[in-house]
Design a protein around this motif. Sequence first.
Motif, short mmCIF file in Angstrom:
data_model
loop_
_atom_site.label_atom_id
_atom_site.label_comp_id
_atom_site.label_asym_id
_atom_site.label_seq_id
_atom_site.Cartn_x
_atom_site.Cartn_y
_atom_site.Cartn_z
N LEU A 89 43.34 45.29 36.02
CA LEU A 89 44.75 45.53 35.79
C LEU A 89 45.62 44.35 36.20
O LEU A 89 46.66 44.09 35.57
CB LEU A 89 45.19 46.79 36.53
CG LEU A 89 44.51 48.09 36.08
CD1 LEU A 89 45.07 49.28 36.86
CD2 LEU A 89 44.69 48.30 34.59
N ARG A 90 45.24 43.61 37.23
CA ARG A 90 46.04 42.44 37.63
C ARG A 90 45.98 41.37 36.55
O ARG A 90 47.00 40.76 36.20
CB ARG A 90 45.52 41.89 38.96
CG ARG A 90 46.37 40.75 39.51
CD ARG A 90 46.05 40.48 40.97
NE ARG A 90 46.92 39.45 41.51
CZ ARG A 90 46.60 38.16 41.59
NH1 ARG A 90 45.40 37.75 41.16
NH2 ARG A 90 47.45 37.28 42.09
N LEU A 120 48.69 38.72 31.54
CA LEU A 120 48.66 38.54 30.09
C LEU A 120 49.89 39.17 29.43
O LEU A 120 50.51 38.57 28.54
CB LEU A 120 47.38 39.17 29.52
CG LEU A 120 46.07 38.45 29.81
CD1 LEU A 120 44.89 39.31 29.38
CD2 LEU A 120 46.02 37.09 29.09
N VAL A 121 50.24 40.37 29.88
CA VAL A 121 51.41 41.06 29.33
C VAL A 121 52.69 40.28 29.60
O VAL A 121 53.57 40.19 28.74
CB VAL A 121 51.51 42.48 29.93
CG1 VAL A 121 52.85 43.12 29.61
CG2 VAL A 121 50.37 43.35 29.43
N ASP A 141 38.78 35.56 40.63
CA ASP A 141 40.11 35.16 41.06
C ASP A 141 40.98 34.90 39.83
O ASP A 141 40.61 34.14 38.94
CB ASP A 141 40.04 33.90 41.92
CG ASP A 141 39.34 34.15 43.25
OD1 ASP A 141 39.40 35.30 43.73
OD2 ASP A 141 38.72 33.21 43.79
N VAL A 142 42.16 35.53 39.79
CA VAL A 142 43.05 35.40 38.63
C VAL A 142 43.80 34.07 38.70
O VAL A 142 44.26 33.65 39.76
CB VAL A 142 44.05 36.57 38.59
CG1 VAL A 142 45.04 36.39 37.44
CG2 VAL A 142 43.30 37.88 38.44
N LYS A 143 43.92 33.40 37.55
CA LYS A 143 44.66 32.15 37.41
C LYS A 143 45.97 32.47 36.68
O LYS A 143 46.01 32.49 35.45
CB LYS A 143 43.84 31.14 36.62
CG LYS A 143 42.45 30.89 37.24
CD LYS A 143 41.55 30.11 36.30
CE LYS A 143 40.15 29.97 36.91
NZ LYS A 143 39.20 29.30 35.98
N LEU A 192 35.74 43.01 30.20
CA LEU A 192 36.45 42.13 29.30
C LEU A 192 37.11 42.94 28.18
O LEU A 192 38.30 42.76 27.88
CB LEU A 192 35.48 41.10 28.71
CG LEU A 192 36.08 40.03 27.78
CD1 LEU A 192 36.98 39.10 28.57
CD2 LEU A 192 34.96 39.24 27.12
N VAL A 193 36.34 43.84 27.58
CA VAL A 193 36.88 44.68 26.51
C VAL A 193 37.97 45.59 27.05
O VAL A 193 39.05 45.74 26.44
CB VAL A 193 35.75 45.51 25.86
CG1 VAL A 193 36.34 46.55 24.89
CG2 VAL A 193 34.77 44.61 25.12
N GLY A 194 37.74 46.22 28.20
CA GLY A 194 38.72 47.12 28.77
C GLY A 194 40.02 46.42 29.11
O GLY A 194 41.11 46.93 28.83
#
Length: 312
Positions: free
Chosen positions: A75-76, A81-82, A147-149, A191-193
């Motif tokens: 979700l993060r 992306l959103v 880790d999110v970029k 990835l799909v989710g």
Amino acid sequence: MDDLLTGAALALFLVSFGVGIVVGLTGMGGGALMTPALIFLGIPPTTAVANDLVAAAVNKSVGAAVHWRSGSPNLRLAGFLVLGSVPTAFAGAFIIDAIGATSDQEAFVANAIGVALLFTAATYALRMYLQLRHVTAGNTLSEDDPDVKPLRTIAVGAVGGLLVGITSVGSGSLIMVALLLLYPTLSAVRLVGTDLVQAVPLVFSAAVSHVLVSGIDWAVLIPLIVGGTPGTFLGARIAGWVSQSVIRRGIVIVLSLTGLKLLGVPAEWVGILGAGALLLGPLAWGFVRQTRGLPAFDNNSAAWRIDQDTKE
């Protein structure tokens, strides 16, 4: 009501059901298949884009709900992306409207979709190769989120949102490949989710702008929703059961040929290229697999593996 009981409506229903299954199975954006199908059924490109986006806003919500219940989306990551995609997706319809006369808009959208499909086919093939490379390099399925970029992820969302806003293509193709490049350890199911969850506000934003600018055609929209919603649900439910190798290779061929047709390539050349792809494509993919030390035609060897040691 009579418009909803015609052979054309039945054709729309059947096509949208099939496309919905593919969306649920692979996480691929339905616009890459549905919008060209609508155009080939005689629907103007701008109308096809607008109605497909509205239908996709409903259908993707179903697939996202299934993946949400299974706990698969990050979700993060979807949130960043959103943040990038929603504003640019909303701008798409206004960019088309600024082109000029209706005929110019239709030509622009048709060409844009053709280019987007070729780009989508290339990125989808790249996705297949990258996953194959990571697997054969010894990577295993990680249970930890990467880790999110933030900045790179927002940029991916912005580019993908603009592409979707203009062509309805890209939410499950360009963004999926970009996520695979940025987060190679993210499992296929997550990835799909993640892609399906972030695609819901993206597509809603693009759909709202198209409704404001050009409106919708209920005779087109209703069959798309009625057919696509159960198809997406079914595809998402069986995503973990079906080997996607052959499906993905077929999608690459279909997208490539469709893009060439929309760009005005003569039908005979499209046919020749299609026949060549069907005959030589499996051989080429088999050769690529052999370069990675895998049997040429063993579809199961490219699946993500779970490291049993990490589960104990």
